[in-house]
Scaffold this active site. Sequence first.
Site, PDB file in Angstrom:
ATOM      1  N   ARG A 443       0.834  -1.209   0.000  1.00 36.41           N
ATOM      2  CA  ARG A 443       0.000   0.000   0.000  1.00 36.41           C
ATOM      3  C   ARG A 443       0.868   1.259   0.000  1.00 36.41           C
ATOM      4  NH1 ARG A 443      -3.888   2.508   3.734  1.00 36.41           N
ATOM      5  NH2 ARG A 443      -5.911   2.762   2.735  1.00 36.41           N
ATOM      6  N   ASP A 478      -6.190   1.726  12.661  1.00 41.01           N
ATOM      7  CA  ASP A 478      -5.958   0.815  11.543  1.00 41.01           C
ATOM      8  C   ASP A 478      -4.481   0.451  11.440  1.00 41.01           C
ATOM      9  OD1 ASP A 478      -6.613  -0.744   9.365  1.00 41.01           O
ATOM     10  OD2 ASP A 478      -7.651   0.862   8.292  1.00 41.01           O
ATOM     11  N   ASP A 548     -12.479  -6.419   5.983  1.00 39.75           N
ATOM     12  CA  ASP A 548     -12.769  -5.403   4.968  1.00 39.75           C
ATOM     13  C   ASP A 548     -13.824  -5.889   3.975  1.00 39.75           C
ATOM     14  OD1 ASP A 548     -11.132  -3.403   5.899  1.00 39.75           O
ATOM     15  OD2 ASP A 548      -9.447  -3.909   4.611  1.00 39.75           O
TER      16      ASP A 548
END
Length: 728
Positions: A443, A478, A548
Amino acid sequence: MTILVDKKKKLFTLQTKNTTYQMKVGKFDHLYHIYYGKRIDHQDLSYLMYNGPSHYVPYPHEAKNRVGSLTLLSQEYPTVGTGDLGSVALDLENYDGTRVVDLKYKNIEVINGKYSLEKLPTFYANNGEAQTLKITLVDDLTGIEVELFYGVFGNNDVITRAARMSNLGKKPIKIHKMQSMSLDLIFGQYDLVHFHGRWGAERNYERLPLSHNVTSFGSNYGVSSSKENPGFLLVGKNTNETDGYCYGFNLVYSGNFRATAEQGALGQSRVTLGLGDDQFSWKLEPGELFESPEAVMSFSGYGMTNLSHNFHDVIRNNLCRSKYEKARRPVLVNNWEATEFDFTGKKLLQIAKAAKGIGADLFVMDDGWFGNRYDDNRALGDWFVNEKKLGCSLNELVKKINAMGLDFGMWFEPEMISEDSELYRHHPDWALNFPQRKALLDRNQLVLDLSREEVRDYLFERISAVLDSANVSYIKWDMNRPITDWYSKNLTKGRQGELQHRYILGLYELFGRVTRKYPDVLIEGCSAGGARFDLGMLSYEPQIWTSDNTDPINRLGIQYGTSFFYPVSAMGSHISDSPNQQNGRVTPFSTRAAVAMCGTFGYELDITKFSDEQKEQAKKYTKLYKKVQDMTCNGDYYRLASPFDRSNDLVAWQVVSKDKSESFLTVVVTNVVANASFVYVQLRGLEASDNYEVNGEIYSGAALMNAGLKLGRFKGDYPSQQIYIKEV
């Protein structure tokens, strides 16, 4: 008495309401495990131990009759170099390079109350509901001392375990493996149930026969991971939800872990659980000590549902100290799937206004509110509010949302750093990375070195500054990548193997500071969804984003697997859009709501685009969830039909209040066929002699549980039905 000590026989027995756990010191002062199972009162069970010859296995030098091989005897904490050829709990390297530690019994102590660990979270006891047994073992030659701790929660049929090693010698040692627990079972045929997965498909149920091969599973992701969960079961061959014996094990830890399960040559079985040992090592200097994370275990002689209830109750009552553990959780609306990074303060206010209209309690601003964060390639670490994007200060935005009658929450990812960030430009050395190599990315982000105090201080300062600036009542914490570049510029050569554990210790230290300063803030954990769904995280935060993947049909399996160890109150679950963002599946609003209600309920879509019909549906389901929330989060959960059972076309579950006065049944049909039969469901957990009202009709509890309930013939795509049941 919870703990019984026979000093003459050196026999130690832990008694809970329904179980017995027994150990005994043997002829050569090794500590043996005798029995763990259904409760047996006042009995020395050491007659069960193997006392035959040691054929082609080593035995202690003192055993002149060739009896006493540690490979064949059931041990409490097996160690390297002692002739035990199974998976050991303790492996260390002495200063002279030898890999051996021979622990012998030294003493025992019974302590009222529950032990705690210095730097690691543990279960705690209230009002004298637990006792602690501490057994001290020692290797006189090297000066290695190990204290084994047992926390006994008698009414919950739960035992916690941890180990503390002290180097009382004159030379440093290196720990290569130190498990939190080991359990040897003298005989029996078992299946291993574990929960594997991946991103978007966490905690899949898998049942395998325990074999003579060593089954080893765990995580090397730097987090407990979606690949495997630390919770696992050992069950009898015929054990199901309602019948049979089964053992459950879990770990209060959020990093790399390792579990093993194996059957020995003579039919005995062993499981171990503790720190991951792929790269782990720890140098222990003279006078220093090292603590293992806490393990927790339970036994049920009445099937897997009863075992789950044991874990659910002790987690809700004895793990997280947040006031929200017992309080009603807010129904929230999160803006992520509605806007992702493309939002303004005006758009957030529109969503918040719509949230109030459907009965929500909390609005959550997700990723994109800080620094130069307009996509996921930049700005992590720059925890400064982007007032230009919001069009106002955070305090002004929050006041406007509070004025609507909503609480306000926000997203953080404190452990991460972007290369394109002010923080990285000033402190590139704060990121974990191998020297002279380009970092691995996920990411487009790196991981901050939480083993460093200055990093933790910076994060605490920035989080505090944001929370102090406005009335924030909720944090979504997160963590969106695995940790792979295990090198800290803060550790010397030869000590990099300590980094995995030091990172987690740093994380817990930071969590502790935040939760102590902000006890009124609800924290929800998240790690790319459910990649860090573990007891360590639940020690600080009472709920975790389960996955998710918000598709309700996929969520059936995810939430089913999660339920074996974790209560519904821990599972974050929301209604999202249809077609689903992750897999494109189309499902009715009613089914999305039914599945989301098996958790901490909320919405994850653009509710400003709701039609009038959808608004009314949302109001209806928000109201229904609030009606059953106390029962759902604090009652007993029953798995009635499994999504992993290929013979079923439906999945069903039920929650029952602790006093059995009300219940809530949910059924989701996953495959509708033509000319179908009616759906019949046998309920559970009710009072057999009481009467209950179901859809205006009166049935006895015995009828509902034995004869069952006739529902209907379902039609359409993925239909569902929910039924509220009330004692009359």
